[in-house]
Design a protein around this motif. Structure first.
Motif, PDB file in Angstrom:
ATOM      1  N   PHE A  42      24.875 -22.770 -39.947  1.00  0.00           N
ATOM      2  CA  PHE A  42      25.546 -22.049 -38.876  1.00  0.00           C
ATOM      3  C   PHE A  42      25.077 -20.600 -38.883  1.00  0.00           C
ATOM      4  O   PHE A  42      24.597 -20.096 -39.901  1.00  0.00           O
ATOM      5  CB  PHE A  42      27.068 -22.064 -39.065  1.00  0.00           C
ATOM      6  N   GLN A  43      25.256 -19.929 -37.766  1.00  0.00           N
ATOM      7  CA  GLN A  43      24.960 -18.500 -37.734  1.00  0.00           C
ATOM      8  C   GLN A  43      26.143 -17.739 -37.135  1.00  0.00           C
ATOM      9  O   GLN A  43      26.929 -18.292 -36.369  1.00  0.00           O
ATOM     10  CB  GLN A  43      23.683 -18.225 -36.950  1.00  0.00           C
ATOM     11  N   VAL A  44      26.256 -16.469 -37.524  1.00  0.00           N
ATOM     12  CA  VAL A  44      27.295 -15.580 -37.006  1.00  0.00           C
ATOM     13  C   VAL A  44      26.646 -14.663 -35.978  1.00  0.00           C
ATOM     14  O   VAL A  44      25.643 -14.001 -36.266  1.00  0.00           O
ATOM     15  CB  VAL A  44      27.928 -14.756 -38.140  1.00  0.00           C
ATOM     16  N   ARG A  45      27.198 -14.618 -34.782  1.00  0.00           N
ATOM     17  CA  ARG A  45      26.633 -13.799 -33.720  1.00  0.00           C
ATOM     18  C   ARG A  45      26.725 -12.310 -34.054  1.00  0.00           C
ATOM     19  O   ARG A  45      27.702 -11.861 -34.666  1.00  0.00           O
ATOM     20  CB  ARG A  45      27.346 -14.081 -32.395  1.00  0.00           C
ATOM     21  N   SER A  46      25.734 -11.579 -33.629  1.00  0.00           N
ATOM     22  CA  SER A  46      25.694 -10.139 -33.884  1.00  0.00           C
ATOM     23  C   SER A  46      26.942  -9.456 -33.328  1.00  0.00           C
ATOM     24  O   SER A  46      27.435  -9.798 -32.238  1.00  0.00           O
ATOM     25  CB  SER A  46      24.450  -9.530 -33.234  1.00  0.00           C
ATOM     26  N   LEU A  47      27.434  -8.481 -34.053  1.00  0.00           N
ATOM     27  CA  LEU A  47      28.606  -7.726 -33.608  1.00  0.00           C
ATOM     28  C   LEU A  47      28.264  -6.812 -32.432  1.00  0.00           C
ATOM     29  O   LEU A  47      29.167  -6.279 -31.781  1.00  0.00           O
ATOM     30  CB  LEU A  47      29.161  -6.901 -34.767  1.00  0.00           C
ATOM     31  N   ALA A  48      26.979  -6.622 -32.170  1.00  0.00           N
ATOM     32  CA  ALA A  48      26.559  -5.756 -31.074  1.00  0.00           C
ATOM     33  C   ALA A  48      26.477  -6.496 -29.739  1.00  0.00           C
ATOM     34  O   ALA A  48      26.293  -5.867 -28.690  1.00  0.00           O
ATOM     35  CB  ALA A  48      25.204  -5.133 -31.398  1.00  0.00           C
ATOM     36  N   LEU A  49      26.608  -7.823 -29.757  1.00  0.00           N
ATOM     37  CA  LEU A  49      26.517  -8.589 -28.520  1.00  0.00           C
ATOM     38  C   LEU A  49      27.766  -8.383 -27.659  1.00  0.00           C
ATOM     39  O   LEU A  49      28.870  -8.252 -28.173  1.00  0.00           O
ATOM     40  CB  LEU A  49      26.350 -10.076 -28.827  1.00  0.00           C
ATOM     41  N   ARG A  50      27.579  -8.400 -26.352  1.00  0.00           N
ATOM     42  CA  ARG A  50      28.726  -8.252 -25.444  1.00  0.00           C
ATOM     43  C   ARG A  50      29.540  -9.538 -25.374  1.00  0.00           C
ATOM     44  O   ARG A  50      30.759  -9.500 -25.229  1.00  0.00           O
ATOM     45  CB  ARG A  50      28.236  -7.872 -24.040  1.00  0.00           C
ATOM     46  N   ALA A  51      28.876 -10.673 -25.454  1.00  0.00           N
ATOM     47  CA  ALA A  51      29.563 -11.962 -25.350  1.00  0.00           C
ATOM     48  C   ALA A  51      29.815 -12.540 -26.741  1.00  0.00           C
ATOM     49  O   ALA A  51      28.883 -12.749 -27.506  1.00  0.00           O
ATOM     50  CB  ALA A  51      28.733 -12.939 -24.526  1.00  0.00           C
ATOM     51  N   GLN A  52      31.069 -12.762 -27.063  1.00  0.00           N
ATOM     52  CA  GLN A  52      31.493 -13.438 -28.295  1.00  0.00           C
ATOM     53  C   GLN A  52      30.885 -12.838 -29.565  1.00  0.00           C
ATOM     54  O   GLN A  52      30.328 -13.562 -30.396  1.00  0.00           O
ATOM     55  CB  GLN A  52      31.156 -14.931 -28.207  1.00  0.00           C
ATOM     56  N   PRO A  53      30.964 -11.531 -29.754  1.00  0.00           N
ATOM     57  CA  PRO A  53      30.423 -10.930 -30.981  1.00  0.00           C
ATOM     58  C   PRO A  53      31.165 -11.428 -32.215  1.00  0.00           C
ATOM     59  O   PRO A  53      32.387 -11.580 -32.200  1.00  0.00           O
ATOM     60  CB  PRO A  53      30.648  -9.431 -30.759  1.00  0.00           C
ATOM     61  N   GLY A  54      30.421 -11.710 -33.286  1.00  0.00           N
ATOM     62  CA  GLY A  54      31.018 -12.111 -34.550  1.00  0.00           C
ATOM     63  C   GLY A  54      31.474 -13.554 -34.621  1.00  0.00           C
ATOM     64  O   GLY A  54      31.948 -13.994 -35.670  1.00  0.00           O
ATOM     65  N   ASN A 122      17.068 -12.403 -36.482  1.00  0.00           N
ATOM     66  CA  ASN A 122      16.900 -11.409 -35.434  1.00  0.00           C
ATOM     67  C   ASN A 122      18.221 -10.645 -35.336  1.00  0.00           C
ATOM     68  O   ASN A 122      19.199 -11.148 -34.790  1.00  0.00           O
ATOM     69  CB  ASN A 122      16.570 -12.111 -34.109  1.00  0.00           C
ATOM     70  N   ASN A 123      18.261  -9.424 -35.855  1.00  0.00           N
ATOM     71  CA  ASN A 123      19.513  -8.675 -35.953  1.00  0.00           C
ATOM     72  C   ASN A 123      20.129  -8.334 -34.606  1.00  0.00           C
ATOM     73  O   ASN A 123      21.328  -8.040 -34.528  1.00  0.00           O
ATOM     74  CB  ASN A 123      19.294  -7.391 -36.754  1.00  0.00           C
TER      75      ASN A 123
END
Length: 205
Positions: A42-54, A122-123
């Motif tokens: 699994f991966q954790v979405r970047s906290l910088a993303l606008r959609a569903q961060p983290g 990819n950060n």
């Protein structure tokens, strides 16, 4: 303990998801072997993303016009997000598609990742990654809750012309949600639905 060959035997299905539109995406459900035991990555979405961060998800994203098909899109996204070489990815089977309330269709593909030693995230898109043993997930059923979805006729809907109109104004549907807990991680939403479908098929005799 499940093996790759046993899973392949349970999930013999053709890749029929080749058409794509602007409202379709594809993901990989990646299997990896760690110390001779099957895990799901699994991966954790970047906290910088606008959609569903983290939030926790599988590698994947929108199907682009340049992608040959949904499977190719899922592989491309995995290579872009986790830096895994395409030669290390083997797609085993297409899994049943799921859709969001906004009618975006997600096409999941079960895949085997032969090596995770060279993962380079990819950060901009991924904060971190982790794995969970398949055996653990099979022995720990998810918590189940429900999301209420209210249906309201949209613009241009001729509500005044249909029979039993009252049944379609303000109608509430309940959509089940599944929550898998592992250490400090909670997997739910579309990822939880895809995961549950996969685990249910493994347990089906």
């Amino acid at each position: 303990m499940l093996t790759i060959d046993e899973i392949k035997a349970k999930l013999k299905t053709a890749d029929i998801y080749n058409k794509h539109t602007d409202r379709e995406a594809a993901v990989l459900l990646p299997l990896v072997t760690i110390n001779r035991e099957l895990h799901i990555l699994f991966q954790v979405r970047s906290l910088a993303l606008r959609a569903q961060p983290g939030e926790i998800c599988f590698p994947g994203g929108k199907i682009e016009p340049t992608d040959r098909d949904a499977k190719a899109a899922a592989i491309r996204e995995c290579t872009e997000e986790l830096g895994i070489d395409e030669s290390d990815i083997t797609v085993i089977a297409a899994l049943p598609p799921v859709h969001t309330p906004q009618r975006t269709f997600i096409f999941p593909f079960l895949a085997e990742i032969s090596s995770i030693e060279d993962i380079s995230i990819n950060n901009a898109e991924v904060d971190s990654w982790f794995t969970i043993p398949v055996a653990y997930l099979l022995s720990h059923p998810p918590l189940q809750g429900y999301m209420n979805i209210t249906v309201q006729p949209g613009k241009g809907f001729p509500i005044e012309k249909i029979a039993n109109r009252d049944a379609y104004e303000g109608r509430i549907y309940q959509m089940p949600e599944y929550f898998y807990e592992y250490n400090d991680y909670i997997i739910w939403g579309l990822t939880g639905r895809i995961l549950k479908q996969f685990l249910d098929r493994l347990q089906h005799k």
